[in-house]
Design a protein around this motif. Sequence first.
Motif, PDB file in Angstrom:
ATOM      1  N   MET A 116       0.953  -1.106   0.044  1.00  0.00           N
ATOM      2  CA  MET A 116      -0.116   0.168  -0.011  1.00  0.00           C
ATOM      3  C   MET A 116       1.097   1.122   0.213  1.00  0.00           C
ATOM      4  O   MET A 116       1.877   1.286   0.905  1.00  0.00           O
ATOM      5  N   PRO A 117       0.640   2.279  -0.675  1.00  0.00           N
ATOM      6  CA  PRO A 117       1.516   3.494  -0.987  1.00  0.00           C
ATOM      7  C   PRO A 117       1.343   4.159   0.522  1.00  0.00           C
ATOM      8  O   PRO A 117       0.278   4.369   0.771  1.00  0.00           O
ATOM      9  N   ALA A 118       2.570   4.695   0.982  1.00  0.00           N
ATOM     10  CA  ALA A 118       2.538   5.400   2.039  1.00  0.00           C
ATOM     11  C   ALA A 118       2.281   6.954   1.819  1.00  0.00           C
ATOM     12  O   ALA A 118       2.866   7.456   0.921  1.00  0.00           O
ATOM     13  N   GLY A 119       1.636   7.632   2.711  1.00  0.00           N
ATOM     14  CA  GLY A 119       1.521   9.128   2.677  1.00  0.00           C
ATOM     15  C   GLY A 119       0.388   9.353   1.782  1.00  0.00           C
ATOM     16  O   GLY A 119       0.869  10.682   1.422  1.00  0.00           O
TER      17      GLY A 119
ATOM     18  N   ASP B   8      -5.306  11.855  -3.523  1.00  0.00           N
ATOM     19  CA  ASP B   8      -4.154  11.707  -4.238  1.00  0.00           C
ATOM     20  C   ASP B   8      -4.338  10.478  -5.152  1.00  0.00           C
ATOM     21  O   ASP B   8      -3.857  10.654  -6.284  1.00  0.00           O
ATOM     22  N   LEU B   9      -4.805   9.300  -4.885  1.00  0.00           N
ATOM     23  CA  LEU B   9      -4.958   8.132  -5.810  1.00  0.00           C
ATOM     24  C   LEU B   9      -5.983   8.544  -6.786  1.00  0.00           C
ATOM     25  O   LEU B   9      -5.591   8.057  -7.922  1.00  0.00           O
ATOM     26  N   ARG B  10      -6.989   9.198  -6.647  1.00  0.00           N
ATOM     27  CA  ARG B  10      -8.030   9.413  -7.558  1.00  0.00           C
ATOM     28  C   ARG B  10      -7.242  10.487  -8.609  1.00  0.00           C
ATOM     29  O   ARG B  10      -7.710   9.961  -9.837  1.00  0.00           O
TER      30      ARG B  10
ATOM     31  N   MET C  81      -9.116   4.426   2.868  1.00  0.00           N
ATOM     32  CA  MET C  81      -7.991   3.730   2.113  1.00  0.00           C
ATOM     33  C   MET C  81      -6.992   2.909   2.858  1.00  0.00           C
ATOM     34  O   MET C  81      -7.073   3.455   4.068  1.00  0.00           O
ATOM     35  N   ARG C  82      -6.743   1.697   2.498  1.00  0.00           N
ATOM     36  CA  ARG C  82      -5.921   0.882   3.311  1.00  0.00           C
ATOM     37  C   ARG C  82      -4.524   1.411   3.131  1.00  0.00           C
ATOM     38  O   ARG C  82      -4.052   1.828   2.107  1.00  0.00           O
ATOM     39  N   SER C  83      -3.781   1.896   4.394  1.00  0.00           N
ATOM     40  CA  SER C  83      -2.384   2.375   4.554  1.00  0.00           C
ATOM     41  C   SER C  83      -1.774   1.482   5.590  1.00  0.00           C
ATOM     42  O   SER C  83      -2.601   1.106   6.728  1.00  0.00           O
TER      43      SER C  83
ATOM     44  N   PRO D   9      -4.160  -0.064  -3.838  1.00  0.00           N
ATOM     45  CA  PRO D   9      -5.711   0.354  -3.630  1.00  0.00           C
ATOM     46  C   PRO D   9      -6.109   1.273  -4.748  1.00  0.00           C
ATOM     47  O   PRO D   9      -7.120   1.982  -4.804  1.00  0.00           O
ATOM     48  N   TYR D  10      -5.342   1.230  -6.075  1.00  0.00           N
ATOM     49  CA  TYR D  10      -5.783   2.189  -7.210  1.00  0.00           C
ATOM     50  C   TYR D  10      -7.186   1.677  -7.574  1.00  0.00           C
ATOM     51  O   TYR D  10      -8.004   2.579  -8.181  1.00  0.00           O
ATOM     52  N   GLN D  11      -7.339   0.495  -7.685  1.00  0.00           N
ATOM     53  CA  GLN D  11      -8.619  -0.292  -8.380  1.00  0.00           C
ATOM     54  C   GLN D  11      -9.812   0.406  -7.384  1.00  0.00           C
ATOM     55  O   GLN D  11     -10.809   0.795  -7.605  1.00  0.00           O
ATOM     56  N   HIS D  12      -9.569   0.163  -6.141  1.00  0.00           N
ATOM     57  CA  HIS D  12     -10.461   0.332  -4.938  1.00  0.00           C
ATOM     58  C   HIS D  12     -10.975   2.023  -5.175  1.00  0.00           C
ATOM     59  O   HIS D  12     -12.168   2.257  -5.256  1.00  0.00           O
ATOM     60  N   ALA D  13      -9.923   2.818  -5.475  1.00  0.00           N
ATOM     61  CA  ALA D  13     -10.092   4.206  -5.660  1.00  0.00           C
ATOM     62  C   ALA D  13     -10.968   4.486  -6.950  1.00  0.00           C
ATOM     63  O   ALA D  13     -11.776   5.247  -7.059  1.00  0.00           O
ATOM     64  N   LEU D  14     -10.659   3.423  -7.945  1.00  0.00           N
ATOM     65  CA  LEU D  14     -11.323   3.775  -9.173  1.00  0.00           C
ATOM     66  C   LEU D  14     -12.702   3.466  -9.110  1.00  0.00           C
ATOM     67  O   LEU D  14     -13.584   4.310  -9.662  1.00  0.00           O
TER      68      LEU D  14
END
Length: 369
Positions: A75-78, A83-85, A118-120, A300-305
């Motif tokens: 999972m991307p930090a910070g 941001d992901l969207r 969002m998972r982090s 988690p990009y698909q999740h954001a999408l």
Amino acid sequence: MEFNTPLCRNLRMSRPIFGFAHSIDVTAALTNAGGMGIYGAARDAPDAIPEKLRTIRAQVGDKPFGVDIMLPKGMPAGKTLDDLRAELPGPHRQFVAELRDKYGVPEPAGESFFNSMMRSDAFFEAQLDAVLSTDVDFVAFGTGFTPDRVKRVKDAGKPVGALIGLPKHARAALDCGIEVIVAQGTEAGGHTGEVSTLTLIPQIVEMANDVPVVAAGGIGHGSQIAASLAMGAQAVWLGTIWLTTQEHALAEGKVAKLLAAQSSDTVITRASSGKPQRQLRSRWSEEWSAPEAPAPLKMPYQHALVGDLITAVEEADITPLLTEPAGQGVVWCRQVESVAEVVTRLCGETNQALDAMAGMLDRRAPAVL
Ligand SMILES: Cc1cc2nc3c(=O)[nH]c(=O)nc-3n(C[C@H](O)[C@H](O)[C@H](O)COP(=O)(O)O)c2cc1C
């Protein structure tokens, strides 16, 4: 006739059945039926967790129940959800907009886990802190165990388990000091691997030595519980079978699909979360596997999408796109029943299977060809 195992006795369960659910009422009912309910807290904001676990405690008294949290790797930090969207590729956004138009999905009215969290690492650490502030009896890591996290659970005086789908994951779990290994085969609902339950369990039992193994994935009939015990598992861990219980109270559209489904009506897709997840086959999985569809993004990009779209599909009950994580054992979701009725059926079938096996085998006779 009842049956239990050393693991059951250690964890104060009278029946060797763990039941996983994102439902407080299913968790409590499972514990009250003599197994152990495991509340899936992965979709909960950390500050919501203590109250939910208190609600379960109020229903079960001092009988044992557990909680499951998970942090997938990478999972991307910070970064925030926004941001992901902002980083989502144009063609993917276009595809999701077309799906929305094609099925007449409105904008989401409210917030769900899928479009607001969002998972982090930080989110997961806060969930773990919240869990450890409670009197829950057992903690399971869906993913995300580390030596430090396992030690923190043990220091809090709670037995700790982990779900694994491959021998190398079991090795890592044992090296971290995990005390109960839940070996989950590919048949399972939710995020899953590729090795079948029947193949996985004996491998994990052999490598786990004295550490108890629990069998998961595709189990919905007592004969499979007898088979799991025969393979050396000390209990079973079921998720799909509770989805059509009265206590779960899922939306009617989902329940209807689950009751109608055969084992072949589930499919593994990355379309919902970005990681391989077994779920009910629907227009959702079919659209994402069409030749012109873009490949799902990573978690988690698909999740954001897709978070907004999934939330709106559920809110507005868009039947063709409705799906639910479900395993091949969905075929045993035959009618809406209480959790206690399901447990009684499973135990009856297990006893029958054990008796039938004892009656069928003549271990003294020489083979007659
Ligand atoms: C609807 C659903 C959601 C799930 N969510 C999680 C989860 O958040 N964390 C986890 O460790 N396992 C999760 N699982 C997997 C279960 O813990 C369990 O291993 C699995 O359901 C067992 O296989 P079965 O579905 O064939 O009974 C989920 C399963 C289902 C059906």
